[in-house]
Write an enzyme that holds these catalytic residues in place. Structure first.
Site, PDB file in Angstrom:
ATOM      1  N   ASP A 130      30.313 -22.653 -20.327  1.00 24.37           N
ATOM      2  CA  ASP A 130      29.439 -23.152 -19.253  1.00 24.37           C
ATOM      3  C   ASP A 130      28.957 -24.561 -19.574  1.00 24.37           C
ATOM      4  O   ASP A 130      28.902 -25.419 -18.702  1.00 24.37           O
ATOM      5  CB  ASP A 130      28.238 -22.208 -19.058  1.00 24.37           C
ATOM      6  CG  ASP A 130      27.190 -22.835 -18.152  1.00 24.37           C
ATOM      7  OD1 ASP A 130      27.510 -23.070 -16.971  1.00 24.37           O
ATOM      8  OD2 ASP A 130      26.073 -23.135 -18.622  1.00 24.37           O
ATOM      9  N   SER A 152      27.133 -20.166 -13.510  1.00 22.69           N
ATOM     10  CA  SER A 152      26.535 -20.846 -14.653  1.00 22.69           C
ATOM     11  C   SER A 152      25.260 -20.113 -15.091  1.00 22.69           C
ATOM     12  O   SER A 152      25.075 -19.796 -16.279  1.00 22.69           O
ATOM     13  CB  SER A 152      26.229 -22.293 -14.253  1.00 22.69           C
ATOM     14  OG  SER A 152      25.377 -22.914 -15.173  1.00 22.69           O
ATOM     15  N   LYS A 156      24.829 -17.183 -18.576  1.00 19.48           N
ATOM     16  CA  LYS A 156      23.857 -17.317 -19.667  1.00 19.48           C
ATOM     17  C   LYS A 156      22.931 -16.099 -19.737  1.00 19.48           C
ATOM     18  O   LYS A 156      22.548 -15.670 -20.822  1.00 19.48           O
ATOM     19  CB  LYS A 156      23.048 -18.605 -19.490  1.00 19.48           C
ATOM     20  CG  LYS A 156      23.874 -19.827 -19.920  1.00 19.48           C
ATOM     21  CD  LYS A 156      23.185 -21.129 -19.611  1.00 19.48           C
ATOM     22  CE  LYS A 156      23.231 -21.409 -18.136  1.00 19.48           C
ATOM     23  NZ  LYS A 156      22.968 -22.763 -17.722  1.00 19.48           N
TER      24      LYS A 156
HETATM   25  N1  URA Z   1      21.074 -24.228 -13.703  1.00 22.78           N
HETATM   26  C1  URA Z   1      22.121 -23.830 -14.455  1.00 22.78           C
HETATM   27  O1  URA Z   1      21.931 -23.213 -15.505  1.00 22.78           O
HETATM   28  N2  URA Z   1      23.366 -24.115 -14.045  1.00 22.78           N
HETATM   29  C2  URA Z   1      23.627 -24.779 -12.902  1.00 22.78           C
HETATM   30  O2  URA Z   1      24.772 -24.995 -12.572  1.00 22.78           O
HETATM   31  C3  URA Z   1      22.523 -25.202 -12.128  1.00 22.78           C
HETATM   32  C4  URA Z   1      21.258 -24.890 -12.548  1.00 22.78           C
END
Ligand code: URA
Length: 402
Positions: A130, A152, A156
């Site tokens: 990412d 994204s 996480k």
């Molecule tokens: N926050 C993130 O972690 N990723 C993105 O692509 C946009 C906002």
């Protein structure tokens, strides 16, 4: 193992054509599995994670997480640093002298076991694919794609061990999603990923047209958060915290009735349990609690300059993106990841949108350490718009999607 130019072509194709929910989930899981995955199963309780898509004056985690922890919801939270006009929880925590945001993973888990909460920065190599993809998206102006943002964020969350997820999807000029329609799409995409990846997800759309609460800046937001925990609650922040908190409790199996949950959350503010939990957290992470017990000890800017209302009227607009940028100019934020921030500076609003003002009333205070004060003052005076007619209050919690 894929060349940057090939990934850039993929990103551009996704940006232009979108993806199906299954494709978005496949990308999410591939990114989640590209690095370390935190295993929180030893904790033997449902771990509910909370995440915000970013905002200005957003100190929700600082308040909400000790609060829900004080009601038995275990909190194992990894947060980020601020970038651009948005702030980050880790920077705010680091304005408390001694607070360690980079502890070992076994200590992180042990702290959750022992006191029910730990809040740190992302020390593990979480979803490295990412990080690479985000940098490429940024360099070819392809950040603003719903499947790419959704994957994204969710990659996480999944890599950080969350079993259930409450997402604060911010909407407005100070947020990624500028209108409700877009925010709904992002929320629905993340919920679908959650379903396919077996992580129950609730999205709460909240307004980010004006900053949340009154303070923008790191130590300044810690002060506001601590006062909140001591029952001095700005109305907008209170609404967001209670809404997110009631769902976190429900998902964690600590109360099915959302309204009852809100009553319990308020009770733990009033009886001091939430504040006690915050003190426990700071102490456990090595922070000096005398800075929390006596907020005057926290780093302070050299100059505190008020700005005044030019006329009688009602506050019509306080553009959060612009205010976030001004706080950044003072030194509260970073333009590049490597930039060093000044935790003491920022802006404290004295009024909120819809408030009635008289000519020469104080509208805000600028906390500055250098000559940037002059420029920021001039710009802030223009950003705060005053109308002669009363202004209608917009809702803070816009809708819940699950
Ligand atoms: N926050 C993130 O972690 N990723 C993105 O692509 C946009 C906002």
């Amino acid at each position: 193992n894929i060349k940057d130019y090939q990934v850039a072509a993929l990103v551009m194709a996704i940006f232009l054509n979108g993806m199906t929910n299954q494709e978005t989930t496949d990308l999410t899981l591939a990114m989640a599995q590209s690095g370390e995955i935190l295993d929180l199963s030893t904790l033997k309780e449902t771990i509910v994670d909370k995440h915000s898509t970013g905002g200005v004056g957003d100190k929700v985690s600082l308040v909400l997480l000790p609060l829900v922890s004080s009601l038995g919801v275990p909190v194992a939270k990894m947060s980020g640093r601020g970038l651009g006009f948005t702030g980050g929880t880790v920077d705010k925590l680091e304005s408390i002298p001694g607070y360690q945001t980079t502890i070992e993973m076994n200590e992180f888990v042990k702290n959750v076991e022992e006191i029910g909460i730990s809040m740190i920065s992302q020390t593990l190599n979480l979803a490295p694919a990412d990080k690479k993809l985000y940098a490429l998206r940024d360099s070819i102006s392809c950040v603003e794609s719903i499947p790419l943002i959704a994957s994204s964020i969710m990659s996480k969350k999944i890599a950080s061990g969350a079993q259930k997820i409450v997402l604060d999807v911010t909407v407005g000029n100070g947020a990624f999603m500028k209108n409700r329609e877009e925010a709904r799409k992002l929320a629905n995409t993340m919920i679908e990923i959650g379903k396919l990846a077996k992580r129950e997800t609730v999205c709460i759309l909240t307004n980010m047209d004006e900053p949340l609460g009154y303070a923008i800046g790191n130590a300044l937001e810690v002060i506001e958060a601590v006062r909140f925990l001591k029952n001095d609650m700005p109305e907008d922040l209170k609404q967001v915290v209670l809404e997110l908190g009631s769902y976190m409790m429900q998902l964690a199996g600590k109360g099915n009735d959302l309204e009852e949950n809100k009553v319990k959350l308020l009770e733990n503010i009033k009886n001091g349990e939430a504040y006690k939990k915050f003190i426990e957290l700071v102490q456990k992470q090595g922070g000096d609690i005398t800075y929390i017990e006596n907020l005057d000890k926290l780093p302070k800017a050299k100059q505190i300059e008020p700005i005044y209302s030019p006329k009688d009227g009602y506050i019509q607009e306080m553009n959060s993106k612009e205010i976030g940028k001004l706080a950044g100019i003072l030194g509260a934020g970073r333009e590049q990841k490597e930039d060093v921030i000044d935790v003491s500076v920022g802006i404290v609003l004295a009024k909120k949108v819809t408030d009635k003002v008289k000519k020469n009333d104080i509208l805000a205070y600028i906390h500055a350490n250098d000559e940037k004060l002059v420029e920021v003052k001039k710009r802030l005076e223009k950003i705060i718009k005053i109308s002669e007619k009363p202004v209608e209050k917009e809702k803070v919690v816009l809708e819940v999607i699950r």
